[in-house]
Every structure is written in structure tokens, then in C-alpha cells.
Design a protein around this motif. Sequence first.
Motif, PDB file in Angstrom:
ATOM      1  N   THR A 178      -1.180   8.545   2.481  1.00  0.00           N
ATOM      2  CA  THR A 178      -1.957   8.833   1.286  1.00  0.00           C
ATOM      3  C   THR A 178      -2.883  10.007   1.409  1.00  0.00           C
ATOM      4  OG1 THR A 178      -2.168   6.310   1.115  1.00  0.00           O
ATOM      5  CG2 THR A 178      -3.706   7.503   0.071  1.00  0.00           C
ATOM      6  N   GLU A 223      -6.247   0.470   2.567  1.00  0.00           N
ATOM      7  CA  GLU A 223      -5.176   1.086   2.109  1.00  0.00           C
ATOM      8  C   GLU A 223      -3.875   1.357   2.830  1.00  0.00           C
ATOM      9  OE1 GLU A 223      -3.194   4.103  -0.344  1.00  0.00           O
ATOM     10  OE2 GLU A 223      -4.600   2.690  -0.764  1.00  0.00           O
ATOM     11  N   ARG A 226      -1.884  -1.874   1.980  1.00  0.00           N
ATOM     12  CA  ARG A 226      -1.229  -1.850   0.915  1.00  0.00           C
ATOM     13  C   ARG A 226      -0.042  -0.992   0.907  1.00  0.00           C
ATOM     14  NH1 ARG A 226      -0.111   1.379  -2.885  1.00  0.00           N
ATOM     15  NH2 ARG A 226      -1.213   3.273  -1.966  1.00  0.00           N
ATOM     16  N   VAL A 227      -0.186   0.075   1.766  1.00  0.00           N
ATOM     17  CA  VAL A 227       1.122   0.943   1.837  1.00  0.00           C
ATOM     18  C   VAL A 227       2.007   0.355   2.667  1.00  0.00           C
ATOM     19  CG1 VAL A 227       1.897   3.068   2.972  1.00  0.00           C
ATOM     20  CG2 VAL A 227      -0.350   3.264   1.576  1.00  0.00           C
ATOM     21  N   ARG A 228       1.904  -0.550   3.604  1.00  0.00           N
ATOM     22  CA  ARG A 228       2.790  -1.266   4.547  1.00  0.00           C
ATOM     23  C   ARG A 228       3.305  -2.174   3.535  1.00  0.00           C
ATOM     24  NH1 ARG A 228       3.087  -1.329  10.030  1.00  0.00           N
ATOM     25  NH2 ARG A 228       1.106  -0.249   9.908  1.00  0.00           N
ATOM     26  N   ASN A 229       2.653  -2.932   2.729  1.00  0.00           N
ATOM     27  CA  ASN A 229       3.344  -4.045   1.856  1.00  0.00           C
ATOM     28  C   ASN A 229       4.230  -3.278   0.771  1.00  0.00           C
ATOM     29  OD1 ASN A 229       1.884  -6.102   3.168  1.00  0.00           O
ATOM     30  ND2 ASN A 229       0.263  -5.989   1.701  1.00  0.00           N
ATOM     31  N   ASP A 230       3.941  -2.262   0.296  1.00  0.00           N
ATOM     32  CA  ASP A 230       4.577  -1.398  -0.660  1.00  0.00           C
ATOM     33  C   ASP A 230       6.065  -0.779  -0.105  1.00  0.00           C
ATOM     34  OD1 ASP A 230       2.722  -1.971  -2.605  1.00  0.00           O
ATOM     35  OD2 ASP A 230       1.934   0.119  -2.679  1.00  0.00           O
ATOM     36  N   THR A 231       5.836  -0.565   1.128  1.00  0.00           N
ATOM     37  CA  THR A 231       7.204  -0.105   1.579  1.00  0.00           C
ATOM     38  C   THR A 231       7.832  -0.732   2.864  1.00  0.00           C
ATOM     39  OG1 THR A 231       5.689   0.774   3.709  1.00  0.00           O
ATOM     40  CG2 THR A 231       5.968   2.246   1.735  1.00  0.00           C
ATOM     41  N   LYS A 234      11.693  -1.119   2.232  1.00  0.00           N
ATOM     42  CA  LYS A 234      12.549   0.329   2.233  1.00  0.00           C
ATOM     43  C   LYS A 234      13.201   0.590   3.684  1.00  0.00           C
ATOM     44  CE  LYS A 234       9.471   2.288  -1.299  1.00  0.00           C
ATOM     45  NZ  LYS A 234       8.740   3.449  -1.626  1.00  0.00           N
TER      46      LYS A 234
END
Length: 251
Positions: A178, A223, A226-231, A234
Motif C-alpha cells: 500500500t 490495512e 485487508r490486503v491479505r484477505n484481498d490477495t 491469487k
Amino acid sequence: MTATPLTDIHLPMLGTTQLRSVDVAEWIYGHAIPADRRWWTQALAAHGFADTLIGDTICRADIFALADAAPSDPQAALTLLWNSLAWGSGDKLRNNRARIASIAADRDGAAAVLQQAAALSRTDPQGAYHLLYPRNRTAICNLGPAFFTKYLYFAGGGDPCHPCCILDENVALALQKTCGWKSLPLRGWLASAYQRYATLLGLWVDEHSLGRPDVIERWLFEEGKRVRNDTASKPVRSMRYAPDEKQLVPE
């Protein structure tokens, strides 16, 4: 990859907007985590340690109140550590039994290094970190950076000018993804990287008039989650080491 210049790492506008409206009493001092008090009582007693856990739920303010004597009293240093670990672990006890056993194996030596680190944490983040991670190895077996930086943080007793903050994988992930700290690894940080982290948060406090660095640390932690959950879904690319900060870099 060379170390990312601090001038290239930025707290995003969304972060600064959110942090300017933070209630420090709630966001920091009142940040409470449930702890398994019964487990800690039994685990500490099994290794001959007194039960000095604060309670079934621990907030940051509770641990700050334990910090004053940590640089001079070995029992106070251990009490600060147990409560820092309990707060950091919550109901996920993780590797705490092994940590307690490691300290029990050399309690005088462990307490001494914890005392020194608590004292150094107030003026010298790199020196305090290095004491607990000499030659990039843990000084106390099973007590790695993600948890001993919690101890270094709480050793400041809540002083808004305290330079040591928590650095764990969620914080590092937010800084990397981020904020643009591309060379920062997600674990195994060098003492020099921890000093750069402390310096960076201090710069951001001044730049954005945020008052204290730990409000930024908590925002980075949230944050990072949040990034971990979003990725999470992938695919992971192959990685190689960049020697200057031990960073894993996509090939």
C-alpha cells in the motif's frame, strides 16, 4: 533490488484522513484482546514462573502500566513480556509454550537481555532490536521479531514519542503493497530495516500532524489484514532474495 528510499514510501491519503479522526483513547489505549488466562497460569507455573498476567482481557493501556520497572527489574521485564505475548497472541496461543520453556532454560540471561532491550527501546530502536536479534538470529529461542517488537513497543509505557512500534507481517504487507516499500520483506527483518521503519513513522507523524507513531502502526496492521484477505486467492509467483534487506522479490 536496493533498499527503497524513505522518500519513495508514502502513507496514502485514505490513511491520513482516517487517522486524523482517530480517538487515541479507544484506538490505542483501549485496544483490547481476549487472553486465555487459565492457560497462561498453568503454563507459567509449569516452569516455575509467577502468574503475573493482568486478566482475561488485556488492553494496550494495561500493558503500558507495567513498563516503568522493566529496564531495571528482571521480574518486571518478564511480567511485561508475558502480557505482551498474551495480548499479541489472543486466543491463538501459537508458540508461547516453547517461548516460556526457552526463557525458563536461562531465566537470568533472558531477563537481563529483556531489561537491556527495554531501556534501549526508548532511545535506540536499532540497538534494542539488535539485542534481541543478534546476527539475524533470535537471542531468546522462539521469540522472533513479530513478537519481540511488541515487547519493545510496550516498554515505552505509552509515551507518544516512544520510537519503537510493532512490526509484524500484516504491518510489513501494508508497507510493501500500500505504501510502496518494495524492498521490505514480510519477515526476518534486519535491525537496520527496523530503524528505518521507526524513522519512517516519525517522519509521517510530523508530515501529517498525527501526534504519535503507534496510531500509524495500528492502521498499517488493519490495512495489512485487508490486503491479505484481498490477495488470498491469487497465485504466488516464484521469488528470489535481494541481499540488502533480505527481501523476497518476484522473478
